[in-house]
Design a protein around this motif. Structure first.
Motif, PDB file in Angstrom:
ATOM      1  N   PHE A 182      71.791  31.984  68.817  1.00 19.94           N
ATOM      2  CA  PHE A 182      70.970  33.107  69.241  1.00 19.94           C
ATOM      3  C   PHE A 182      71.739  34.385  68.941  1.00 19.94           C
ATOM      4  N   LEU A 183      71.208  35.208  68.037  1.00 23.29           N
ATOM      5  CA  LEU A 183      71.815  36.480  67.677  1.00 23.29           C
ATOM      6  C   LEU A 183      71.363  37.516  68.698  1.00 23.29           C
ATOM      7  N   HIS A 184      72.277  37.905  69.554  1.00 28.78           N
ATOM      8  CA  HIS A 184      71.959  38.746  70.708  1.00 28.78           C
ATOM      9  C   HIS A 184      72.178  40.224  70.382  1.00 28.78           C
ATOM     10  N   ILE A 185      71.084  40.946  70.142  1.00 30.92           N
ATOM     11  CA  ILE A 185      71.156  42.363  69.828  1.00 30.92           C
ATOM     12  C   ILE A 185      70.710  43.184  71.030  1.00 30.92           C
ATOM     13  N   GLY A 186      71.274  44.375  71.187  1.00 31.82           N
ATOM     14  CA  GLY A 186      70.930  45.241  72.293  1.00 31.82           C
ATOM     15  C   GLY A 186      69.686  46.070  72.006  1.00 31.82           C
ATOM     16  N   TYR A 187      69.066  46.545  73.060  1.00 32.46           N
ATOM     17  CA  TYR A 187      67.828  47.320  72.954  1.00 32.46           C
ATOM     18  C   TYR A 187      68.048  48.610  72.169  1.00 32.46           C
ATOM     19  N   GLU A 188      69.123  49.334  72.453  1.00 31.73           N
ATOM     20  CA  GLU A 188      69.397  50.591  71.753  1.00 31.73           C
ATOM     21  C   GLU A 188      69.770  50.344  70.306  1.00 31.73           C
ATOM     22  N   GLU A 189      70.542  49.288  70.050  1.00 33.64           N
ATOM     23  CA  GLU A 189      70.929  48.964  68.674  1.00 33.64           C
ATOM     24  C   GLU A 189      69.707  48.608  67.843  1.00 33.64           C
ATOM     25  N   ALA A 224      61.940  34.985  77.875  1.00 29.68           N
ATOM     26  CA  ALA A 224      61.605  33.793  77.089  1.00 29.68           C
ATOM     27  C   ALA A 224      62.842  33.205  76.419  1.00 29.68           C
ATOM     28  N   TYR A 225      63.695  34.079  75.885  1.00 27.08           N
ATOM     29  CA  TYR A 225      64.927  33.586  75.264  1.00 27.08           C
ATOM     30  C   TYR A 225      65.851  32.962  76.308  1.00 27.08           C
ATOM     31  N   ALA A 226      65.929  33.576  77.475  1.00 29.90           N
ATOM     32  CA  ALA A 226      66.759  33.010  78.534  1.00 29.90           C
ATOM     33  C   ALA A 226      66.286  31.607  78.906  1.00 29.90           C
ATOM     34  N   ALA A 227      64.973  31.404  78.938  1.00 24.98           N
ATOM     35  CA  ALA A 227      64.422  30.084  79.251  1.00 24.98           C
ATOM     36  C   ALA A 227      64.791  29.065  78.179  1.00 24.98           C
ATOM     37  N   VAL A 228      64.746  29.496  76.915  1.00 21.54           N
ATOM     38  CA  VAL A 228      65.124  28.611  75.810  1.00 21.54           C
ATOM     39  C   VAL A 228      66.589  28.204  75.926  1.00 21.54           C
ATOM     40  N   LEU A 229      67.455  29.178  76.151  1.00 21.96           N
ATOM     41  CA  LEU A 229      68.887  28.895  76.235  1.00 21.96           C
ATOM     42  C   LEU A 229      69.205  28.003  77.431  1.00 21.96           C
ATOM     43  N   GLU A 230      68.487  28.195  78.517  1.00 23.34           N
ATOM     44  CA  GLU A 230      68.719  27.403  79.718  1.00 23.34           C
ATOM     45  C   GLU A 230      68.190  25.979  79.569  1.00 23.34           C
ATOM     46  N   ARG A 231      66.979  25.856  79.042  1.00 21.91           N
ATOM     47  CA  ARG A 231      66.318  24.553  79.046  1.00 21.91           C
ATOM     48  C   ARG A 231      66.604  23.707  77.809  1.00 21.91           C
ATOM     49  N   PRO A 238      73.724  22.024  71.645  1.00 23.04           N
ATOM     50  CA  PRO A 238      73.879  23.206  72.491  1.00 23.04           C
ATOM     51  C   PRO A 238      73.528  24.500  71.751  1.00 23.04           C
ATOM     52  N   TRP A 239      73.240  25.532  72.521  1.00 24.24           N
ATOM     53  CA  TRP A 239      73.015  26.869  71.982  1.00 24.24           C
ATOM     54  C   TRP A 239      74.312  27.673  72.045  1.00 24.24           C
ATOM     55  N   TYR A 240      74.455  28.601  71.089  1.00 23.04           N
ATOM     56  CA  TYR A 240      75.560  29.541  71.076  1.00 23.04           C
ATOM     57  C   TYR A 240      74.990  30.958  71.064  1.00 23.04           C
ATOM     58  N   VAL A 241      75.491  31.806  71.941  1.00 21.77           N
ATOM     59  CA  VAL A 241      75.062  33.200  71.993  1.00 21.77           C
ATOM     60  C   VAL A 241      76.095  34.043  71.257  1.00 21.77           C
ATOM     61  N   VAL A 242      75.673  34.633  70.124  1.00 26.31           N
ATOM     62  CA  VAL A 242      76.566  35.452  69.304  1.00 26.31           C
ATOM     63  C   VAL A 242      76.175  36.921  69.454  1.00 26.31           C
TER      64      VAL A 242
END
Length: 286
Positions: A182-189, A224-231, A238-242
């Motif tokens: 999961f490519l985790h980008i910020g709202y401002e970015e 929705a992404y949090a639910a995917v990573l959790e479930r 496994p999932w990796y948060v980058v």
């Protein structure tokens, strides 16, 4: 086979622990650089330095498939628009043999695809033995965009988490190694990257007005992404948060995870199934 230096530590730092319970994405800093070898210059150099090893392992993976080894690797990339899925594919695949890499981008399903179960088009795109497959978006769209935009009833998409887990377990049982990022980008970015697409004519083709509408749905997408990573972060897959705000870090992190997963497979050149000395002697007589 020895693991790539630092990759095991990075894997543990970015991995979403299976069964960890509710996940809050706001607790993850999208501009962080966990485990990086230093600043931008050193990290870029480290990214280049790993390419020969990646190419070697890819060749071994393909070579062993010619002797019937079923193993293959599937990289699943998910993230909000502008998080860099396409850019990650470009940078990580540089130096790999394109004949052994299968990249597939999943857009809105076609009429034919909608007539089948949601995993139908995914199964058709899976890599063959010896290949590295890369999914730019994936089967997870059916519990992400479908959920956020209410394209299907809750009763439909809520059952898909378990279906996905069973599907991925079956892949692992059949010789797949899954790397889900999961490519985790910020709202401002994201705003800055969307503005860059508008301000540069050469980037207009990458802009979709729907992206602005989706920003209004940011909280729903994060949920929705949090639910995917959790479930769907399991022992088998496994999932990796980058963190993806810094492109140079994103590329290094995904490349390092890819290298580490290839080393977990430990591909090896198959032994010759023919008389090597005899054939060499025959060839010298020609």
């Amino acid at each position: 086979m020895a693991q790539h230096s630092g990759s095991k530590e990075l894997r543990s730092r970015l991995r979403v622990a299976p069964g960890r319970g509710p996940l809050d994405l706001t607790a993850y800093d999208s501009s962080d650089t966990p485990g990086s070898p230093g600043g931008k210059r050193r990290t870029l150099a480290a990214t280049e330095a790993m390419r020969p090893r990646l190419a070697e392992l890819q060749q071994r993976l393909y070579a062993q498939s010619t002797a019937g080894d079923p193993r293959r690797l599937l990289v699943v990339l998910q993230g909000m628009d502008t998080s860099g899925k396409g850019g990650t594919v470009k940078h990580v695949a540089t130096g790999l043999n394109p004949t052994g890499v299968r990249v597939r981008t999943f857009k809105a399903p076609t009429e034919e695809e909608r007539a089948h179960p949601f995993l139908w088009r995914i199964r058709k795109a899976l890599p063959d033995a010896g290949e590295i497959g890369v999914f730019d978006r994936s089967h997870y769209e059916d519990v992400l965009v479908v959920r956020v935009r209410a394209l299907a009833p809750r009763a439909t998409w809520s059952d898909r988490y378990d279906v996905i887990n069973r599907f991925e377990q079956s892949l692992v049982d059949d010789g797949f190694t899954l790397l889900k990022v999961f490519l985790h980008i910020g709202y401002e970015e994201q705003r800055e990257r969307l503005l860059a697409r508008l301000d540069r004519p050469s980037k207009h083709w990458k802009f979709d007005p729907q992206d602005i509408a989706d920003r209004a749905l940011w909280p729903a997408y994060q949920e929705a992404y949090a639910a995917v990573l959790e479930r769907c972060s399991t022992d088998a897959a496994p999932w990796y948060v980058v963190p993806a705000d810094r492109k140079w870090y994103r590329n290094w992190a995904v490349g390092t995870l890819l290298l580490q997963h290839l080393e977990m497979i430990g591909p090896a050149y198959p032994k010759a199934a023919f008389d090597v000395p005899g054939n060499r002697a025959k060839l010298l007589r020609t």
